[in-house]
Enzyme design. Structure first.
Site, PDB file in Angstrom:
ATOM      1  N   TYR A 132      20.837  86.422  51.464  1.00 17.96           N
ATOM      2  CA  TYR A 132      19.859  85.811  50.566  1.00 17.96           C
ATOM      3  C   TYR A 132      18.740  86.776  50.178  1.00 17.96           C
ATOM      4  O   TYR A 132      17.738  86.376  49.602  1.00 17.96           O
ATOM      5  CB  TYR A 132      19.243  84.579  51.230  1.00 17.96           C
ATOM      6  N   LYS A 179      29.276  87.309  63.354  1.00 19.85           N
ATOM      7  CA  LYS A 179      30.693  87.544  63.059  1.00 19.85           C
ATOM      8  C   LYS A 179      30.934  89.047  63.152  1.00 19.85           C
ATOM      9  O   LYS A 179      31.499  89.674  62.257  1.00 19.85           O
ATOM     10  CB  LYS A 179      31.050  86.994  61.670  1.00 19.85           C
ATOM     11  N   ASP A 212      32.476  80.877  63.577  1.00 20.49           N
ATOM     12  CA  ASP A 212      33.484  79.827  63.463  1.00 20.49           C
ATOM     13  C   ASP A 212      33.624  79.061  64.775  1.00 20.49           C
ATOM     14  O   ASP A 212      33.719  77.825  64.789  1.00 20.49           O
ATOM     15  CB  ASP A 212      34.831  80.398  63.013  1.00 20.49           C
ATOM     16  N   ASP A 236      21.667  78.867  57.811  1.00 20.44           N
ATOM     17  CA  ASP A 236      21.578  77.835  56.776  1.00 20.44           C
ATOM     18  C   ASP A 236      22.682  76.798  56.971  1.00 20.44           C
ATOM     19  O   ASP A 236      22.440  75.581  56.933  1.00 20.44           O
ATOM     20  CB  ASP A 236      21.707  78.509  55.407  1.00 20.44           C
ATOM     21  N   ASP A 240      22.365  72.741  58.932  1.00 18.38           N
ATOM     22  CA  ASP A 240      22.755  71.492  58.267  1.00 18.38           C
ATOM     23  C   ASP A 240      23.789  70.734  59.087  1.00 18.38           C
ATOM     24  O   ASP A 240      23.791  69.495  59.126  1.00 18.38           O
ATOM     25  CB  ASP A 240      23.301  71.779  56.865  1.00 18.38           C
TER      26      ASP A 240
END
Length: 344
Positions: A132, A179, A212, A236, A240
């Site tokens: 971002y 990751k 994951d 992010d 959520d």
């Protein structure tokens, strides 16, 4: 006297900000508010800029800013939202996104197993770098040969400081989520900074999961986590997910912080929700819980706990909006929290 900047914003933003300000007023924090009601999509559509340098000059001296929501369906891209959120995060160097998640009542959990429902954790998300950051570009745009690139930017300073913050708020443990097995360069930087942070905080339990695997673990047993620290994009998404495990984004509050300067931006994470704007049914609890984070940031942990206790009591009584199984409107749900504050 402390000054709190307030940006009600767009859509349901002004609707949920109003009861949040009522709660803030009821706490008696010896603070004044500076409301920037013109910072919204209407101003952007009229002038091409929503947040001026004059506005930033009003916000910079404030230790805290309360934001309702930004976003408008009349604007087809993300430039407007980024012009406010990204500008504030970068101008104030709000490098921590702090998302505490707690299940306020058992009936709000989507999990079948009762022993795994009691989520009570924090997502610490790096807030100014990553995918971002805005670094990237495209060429041959609009053709069959278009190439687009967004850079996943990580710096040693940015990673090290957000890791240290995660350790500073841990009660029992910190889990690094990345990751690194696939995103090798940034992953190696995060891993080196992680090992150094572990050495600086030897008395805190630590663990590591790839993103994951972390998503699967959260969906099956969120009680396994205390603090999760991760980069901008993974944070992010995972925040959520944890919000959904605790009743939905209607109860999800967040803080954007610079622990060094003491500045903070506090906002519900639900966005402007234009589909229900003006209907009077928006859930104000995320905005009210953002006020609790704001009070905590100003050194009033006692008042923050009063707000959380009032929210928990209102939820337990079913005095909530339809998204949480109640029948109250936005104003009535806010009034229910105020009543619980007074009762306590």
């Amino acid at each position: 006297m402390t000054t709190i900047a307030v940006i009600p914003g767009d859509g349901i933003g002004p609707e949920v900000t109003a009861p949040a300000l009522d709660v803030l007023d009821a706490l008696g924090l010896d603070a004044r508010t500076d409301v920037l009601g013109h910072v919204n999509a209407d101003t952007y559509l009229r002038t091409g800029r929503a947040l001026s340098e004059t506005d930033l000059d009003r916000i910079r001296p404030c230790r805290a800013t309360l934001l309702g929501a930004v976003g408008d369906p009349r604007l087809g891209d993300t430039a407007y939202v980024r012009s406010i959120l990204t500008t504030l995060r970068l101008e104030l160097d709000l490098y921590v996104n702090y998302r505490p998640v707690k299940l306020w009542h058992d009936r709000l959990s989507p999990l079948r197993e009762p022993s795994r429902r009691a989520v009570d954790c924090v997502i610490v998300r790096e807030n100014t770098e990553g995918l971002y950051s805005g670094v990237g570009g495209s060429t041959r745009t609009g053709t069959d040969h278009e190439i687009a690139m967004d850079v996943d930017l990580s710096t040693h300073q940015g990673v090290a400081r957000v890791l240290d913050f995660a350790f500073s708020v841990a009660r029992t443990s910190v889990c690094l989520v990345d990751k690194a097995n696939a995103v090798r360069n940034g992953g190696q930087l995060w891993q080196r900074c992680w090992r150094a942070a572990q050495d600086r905080h030897p008395h805190v339990a630590t663990s590591h999961l790839y993103v994951d695997a972390a998503a699967m673990r959260l969906a099956t047993d969120p009680t396994a986590f205390d603090v999760i620290v991760t980069n901008n994009s993974y944070g992010d998404i995972l925040s959520d997910l944890t919000a959904a495990l605790a009743g939905g984004i209607g109860v999800a509050a967040s803080a954007n912080l610079n622990p060094t300067t003491g500045q903070g931006l506090f906002e519900p994470v639900h966005g402007s929700a234009p589909d229900i704007a003006g209907a009077g049914t928006a859930n104000p609890l995320a905005a009210i819980l953002s006020v609790a984070l704001l009070a905590e940031h100003l050194g009033r942990a006692d008042q923050a706990e009063r707000v959380r206790g009032a929210v928990a009591a209102a939820v337990a009584r079913g005095h909530v909006t339809p998204d949480l199984g109640g029948s109250l409107g936005t104003k009535e749900a806010g009034a229910a929290v105020l009543a619980e504050l007074a009762r306590a």
